[in-house]
Design a protein around this motif. Structure first.
Motif, PDB file in Angstrom:
ATOM      1  N   GLU A  99      -3.534  -5.637  -7.843  1.00 38.46           N
ATOM      2  CA  GLU A  99      -2.829  -6.037  -6.633  1.00 38.46           C
ATOM      3  C   GLU A  99      -1.347  -5.679  -6.787  1.00 38.46           C
ATOM      4  O   GLU A  99      -0.669  -6.179  -7.668  1.00 38.46           O
ATOM      5  CB  GLU A  99      -2.985  -7.538  -6.371  1.00 38.46           C
ATOM      6  N   THR A 100      -0.864  -4.802  -5.931  1.00 41.33           N
ATOM      7  CA  THR A 100       0.511  -4.321  -5.997  1.00 41.33           C
ATOM      8  C   THR A 100       1.391  -5.118  -5.041  1.00 41.33           C
ATOM      9  O   THR A 100       1.022  -5.346  -3.886  1.00 41.33           O
ATOM     10  CB  THR A 100       0.596  -2.834  -5.632  1.00 41.33           C
ATOM     11  N   THR A 101       2.547  -5.523  -5.543  1.00 42.58           N
ATOM     12  CA  THR A 101       3.511  -6.253  -4.725  1.00 42.58           C
ATOM     13  C   THR A 101       4.843  -5.529  -4.737  1.00 42.58           C
ATOM     14  O   THR A 101       5.156  -4.768  -5.653  1.00 42.58           O
ATOM     15  CB  THR A 101       3.711  -7.686  -5.249  1.00 42.58           C
ATOM     16  N   CYS A 102       5.622  -5.756  -3.702  1.00 47.09           N
ATOM     17  CA  CYS A 102       6.965  -5.193  -3.575  1.00 47.09           C
ATOM     18  C   CYS A 102       7.933  -6.347  -3.763  1.00 47.09           C
ATOM     19  O   CYS A 102       8.056  -7.219  -2.891  1.00 47.09           O
ATOM     20  CB  CYS A 102       7.134  -4.540  -2.197  1.00 47.09           C
ATOM     21  N   ILE A 103       8.620  -6.387  -4.916  1.00 45.44           N
ATOM     22  CA  ILE A 103       9.415  -7.553  -5.280  1.00 45.44           C
ATOM     23  C   ILE A 103      10.860  -7.179  -5.570  1.00 45.44           C
ATOM     24  O   ILE A 103      11.192  -6.020  -5.791  1.00 45.44           O
ATOM     25  CB  ILE A 103       8.829  -8.253  -6.523  1.00 45.44           C
ATOM     26  N   HIS A 104      11.704  -8.203  -5.551  1.00 53.05           N
ATOM     27  CA  HIS A 104      13.085  -8.066  -6.016  1.00 53.05           C
ATOM     28  C   HIS A 104      13.160  -8.749  -7.374  1.00 53.05           C
ATOM     29  O   HIS A 104      12.980  -9.950  -7.483  1.00 53.05           O
ATOM     30  CB  HIS A 104      14.050  -8.718  -5.028  1.00 53.05           C
ATOM     31  N   ASP A 105      13.420  -7.979  -8.408  1.00 55.96           N
ATOM     32  CA  ASP A 105      13.358  -8.476  -9.776  1.00 55.96           C
ATOM     33  C   ASP A 105      14.668  -9.141 -10.166  1.00 55.96           C
ATOM     34  O   ASP A 105      15.553  -8.532 -10.762  1.00 55.96           O
ATOM     35  CB  ASP A 105      13.038  -7.325 -10.728  1.00 55.96           C
TER      36      ASP A 105
ATOM     37  N   ARG B 226      14.966  -3.621  -6.033  1.00 51.05           N
ATOM     38  CA  ARG B 226      13.643  -3.728  -5.432  1.00 51.05           C
ATOM     39  C   ARG B 226      12.665  -2.816  -6.167  1.00 51.05           C
ATOM     40  O   ARG B 226      12.987  -1.657  -6.479  1.00 51.05           O
ATOM     41  CB  ARG B 226      13.712  -3.331  -3.960  1.00 51.05           C
ATOM     42  N   THR B 227      11.490  -3.289  -6.451  1.00 51.26           N
ATOM     43  CA  THR B 227      10.524  -2.491  -7.204  1.00 51.26           C
ATOM     44  C   THR B 227       9.109  -2.955  -6.895  1.00 51.26           C
ATOM     45  O   THR B 227       8.909  -3.987  -6.250  1.00 51.26           O
ATOM     46  CB  THR B 227      10.798  -2.608  -8.716  1.00 51.26           C
ATOM     47  N   THR B 228       8.153  -2.187  -7.329  1.00 54.49           N
ATOM     48  CA  THR B 228       6.746  -2.572  -7.179  1.00 54.49           C
ATOM     49  C   THR B 228       6.207  -3.027  -8.524  1.00 54.49           C
ATOM     50  O   THR B 228       6.670  -2.597  -9.576  1.00 54.49           O
ATOM     51  CB  THR B 228       5.896  -1.403  -6.663  1.00 54.49           C
TER      52      THR B 228
ATOM     53  N   HIS C 168       0.811  -1.222   0.000  1.00 47.44           N
ATOM     54  CA  HIS C 168       0.000   0.000   0.000  1.00 47.44           C
ATOM     55  C   HIS C 168       0.844   1.271   0.000  1.00 47.44           C
ATOM     56  O   HIS C 168       0.268   2.373  -0.046  1.00 47.44           O
ATOM     57  CB  HIS C 168      -0.882   0.035   1.260  1.00 47.44           C
ATOM     58  N   PHE C 169       2.173   1.169   0.048  1.00 45.15           N
ATOM     59  CA  PHE C 169       2.967   2.324   0.444  1.00 45.15           C
ATOM     60  C   PHE C 169       3.835   2.931  -0.662  1.00 45.15           C
ATOM     61  O   PHE C 169       4.657   3.801  -0.391  1.00 45.15           O
ATOM     62  CB  PHE C 169       3.852   1.937   1.634  1.00 45.15           C
ATOM     63  N   GLY C 170       3.700   2.471  -1.882  1.00 43.39           N
ATOM     64  CA  GLY C 170       4.386   3.110  -2.988  1.00 43.39           C
ATOM     65  C   GLY C 170       5.772   2.563  -3.277  1.00 43.39           C
ATOM     66  O   GLY C 170       6.352   1.790  -2.497  1.00 43.39           O
ATOM     67  N   HIS C 171       6.323   3.016  -4.415  1.00 41.81           N
ATOM     68  CA  HIS C 171       7.602   2.506  -4.907  1.00 41.81           C
ATOM     69  C   HIS C 171       8.768   2.881  -3.990  1.00 41.81           C
ATOM     70  O   HIS C 171       9.618   2.038  -3.671  1.00 41.81           O
ATOM     71  CB  HIS C 171       7.852   3.054  -6.316  1.00 41.81           C
TER      72      HIS C 171
ATOM     73  N   CYS D  93       8.763   0.966  -0.829  1.00 40.01           N
ATOM     74  CA  CYS D  93       9.125  -0.428  -1.107  1.00 40.01           C
ATOM     75  C   CYS D  93      10.629  -0.617  -1.004  1.00 40.01           C
ATOM     76  O   CYS D  93      11.124  -1.555  -0.358  1.00 40.01           O
ATOM     77  CB  CYS D  93       8.631  -0.820  -2.501  1.00 40.01           C
ATOM     78  N   LYS D  94      11.382   0.285  -1.600  1.00 38.90           N
ATOM     79  CA  LYS D  94      12.843   0.210  -1.528  1.00 38.90           C
ATOM     80  C   LYS D  94      13.334   0.473  -0.108  1.00 38.90           C
ATOM     81  O   LYS D  94      14.210  -0.229   0.417  1.00 38.90           O
ATOM     82  CB  LYS D  94      13.461   1.233  -2.484  1.00 38.90           C
ATOM     83  N   LEU D  95      12.781   1.506   0.529  1.00 36.33           N
ATOM     84  CA  LEU D  95      13.250   1.918   1.849  1.00 36.33           C
ATOM     85  C   LEU D  95      13.000   0.843   2.894  1.00 36.33           C
ATOM     86  O   LEU D  95      13.902   0.497   3.675  1.00 36.33           O
ATOM     87  CB  LEU D  95      12.554   3.219   2.258  1.00 36.33           C
ATOM     88  N   ILE D  96      11.792   0.298   2.933  1.00 34.03           N
ATOM     89  CA  ILE D  96      11.457  -0.709   3.932  1.00 34.03           C
ATOM     90  C   ILE D  96      12.227  -2.004   3.677  1.00 34.03           C
ATOM     91  O   ILE D  96      12.686  -2.673   4.609  1.00 34.03           O
ATOM     92  CB  ILE D  96       9.943  -0.976   3.929  1.00 34.03           C
ATOM     93  N   SER D  97      12.413  -2.348   2.417  1.00 29.80           N
ATOM     94  CA  SER D  97      13.100  -3.590   2.088  1.00 29.80           C
ATOM     95  C   SER D  97      14.563  -3.559   2.497  1.00 29.80           C
ATOM     96  O   SER D  97      15.129  -4.583   2.867  1.00 29.80           O
ATOM     97  CB  SER D  97      12.993  -3.867   0.581  1.00 29.80           C
ATOM     98  N   VAL D  98      15.193  -2.403   2.443  1.00 29.87           N
ATOM     99  CA  VAL D  98      16.615  -2.317   2.762  1.00 29.87           C
ATOM    100  C   VAL D  98      16.854  -2.347   4.267  1.00 29.87           C
ATOM    101  O   VAL D  98      17.961  -2.648   4.718  1.00 29.87           O
ATOM    102  CB  VAL D  98      17.216  -1.029   2.153  1.00 29.87           C
ATOM    103  N   ALA D  99      15.838  -2.053   5.065  1.00 27.98           N
ATOM    104  CA  ALA D  99      16.020  -1.988   6.517  1.00 27.98           C
ATOM    105  C   ALA D  99      16.409  -3.337   7.111  1.00 27.98           C
ATOM    106  O   ALA D  99      17.206  -3.403   8.049  1.00 27.98           O
ATOM    107  CB  ALA D  99      14.736  -1.475   7.180  1.00 27.98           C
TER     108      ALA D  99
END
Length: 339
Positions: free
Chosen positions: A185-191, A177-179, A105-108, A111-117
């Motif tokens: 349905e939006t997902t936050c994935i590592h391509d 990392r990208t959306t 729900h939180f945008g592109h 997605c990058k910021l939360i994933s790197v934490a």
């Protein structure tokens, strides 16, 4: 069977030669929406507890070191550890919402910021524990040299280096990392499909640099420290080292299961899909828990339990952190005198 690039946001558990895509692993794709089962309740409840304890506990440590205690080399180490855990704790609710809904729900950018934490917290924590172990080993083995060269400025530079190296190791999550939106349905994935940086490479780098090599150096340092303390009959002065030993052991207990299941996920065809699904979700939750464990250890290992019961939580933390600094300095002076 090769990966179909058009199927990136769905759980592919029915295809046995395709791995599960787990949201928590910053280098693997997200899971399908969890059903409201026992595992879902466990993970969501754990995330709430981890978030609250992580924010409060690490916030107290940051406040104590920044306001209540004198700035020392040891306090800088612990401050950086607390900052790493505090920053990570702030991201836990985002992961909980994503896991529960299966929708990002939180945008592109987020997605990058939360994933790197997640990987940043892992790398920075283990590297800081490595630095602390080497620092204490140097204080025992080369006390005169450390007295002359162990300064706040140099310690700050080392901490900055730790964060730089940790950030570099998280570059795959930052860059790739990208959306992606499929059927609303939006997902936050590592391509991984668009890069040569495979899941296997990610898992191996994570295990080698996020656990194996630093832990090996830490064990060597503490073995040398133990031998020196026993040889000089200074074991009574080593009591505050129990705090750091407990921190290291706790880190290993929390992170080792996740590292094992991440490696198992690489060879997913050899293992049960259900085992991997449950194992990854449970072990990542355990890894998350490490973010609030250190303040608890500072509180309950700073001094004798009977005295601790009579002190406030803030006083216990402050005492534990101050004991660490006094102990390291005392051992350096004692070793200098013996030399």
């Amino acid at each position: 069977m090769g990966r179909d690039s058009g199927i990136t946001g769905k759980n592919v558990s029915m295809v046995h030669d395709e791995p599960y895509d787990y949201e928590y692993n910053p280098d693997l794709e997200p899971p399908a929406r969890l059903s409201c089962d026992a595992l879902c309740v466990f993970v969501l409840t754990s995330n709430i507890i981890i978030f609250i304890l992580g924010i409060v506990g690490n916030g107290l440590v940051i406040w104590i070191i920044g306001v209540k205690t004198k700035r020392t080399v040891n306090s800088l180490w612990y401050l950086s550890l607390a900052v790493s855990d505090f920053l990570f704790s702030t991201t836990v609710p985002f992961n909980g919402v994503y896991m529960a809904t299966g929708h990002w729900h939180f945008g592109h950018f987020m997605c990058k910021l939360i994933s790197v934490a997640f990987p940043l917290n892992m790398y920075s924590s283990i590297f800081l524990l490595l630095v602390i172990s080497v620092d204490r080993c140097m204080c025992v083995v080369f006390p005169v040299w450390t007295q002359n060269h162990r300064t706040l400025r140099k310690s700050s530079a080392i901490i900055a280096l730790v964060w730089i190296v940790s950030t570099l190791l998280t570059l795959p999550s930052i860059v790739f990392r990208t959306t992606q939106t499929i059927e609303d349905e939006t997902t936050c994935i590592h391509d991984h499909d668009s890069t040569a940086f495979s899941r296997k490479s990610t898992a191996l780098i994570c295990f080698v640099f996020g656990l194996a090599v630093p832990l090996m150096v830490i064990v060597i340092c503490y073995s040398v420290i133990t031998l020196k303390l026993r040889a000089n009959r200074m074991m009574r002065s080593s009591k505050p080292f129990k705090v750091m030993t407990a921190v290291i052991i706790t880190f290993v207990i929390c992170w080792l299961p996740f590292q094992i299941f991440q490696l198992l996920e690489v060879y997913h065809a050899l293992y049960s899909d259900t085992l991997l699904k449950i194992g990854i979700q449970v072990t990542i939750t355990i890894a998350y828990a490490n973010s609030f464990m250190n303040p608890i250890l500072y509180s309950f290992m700073g001094q004798d339990f009977r005295n601790k019961c009579l002190m406030s939580v803030l006083s216990r933390m402050e005492s534990a952190l101050q004991e660490e600094g006094r102990s390291t300095k005392a051992m350096s002076i004692s070793k200098s005198a013996d030399g």
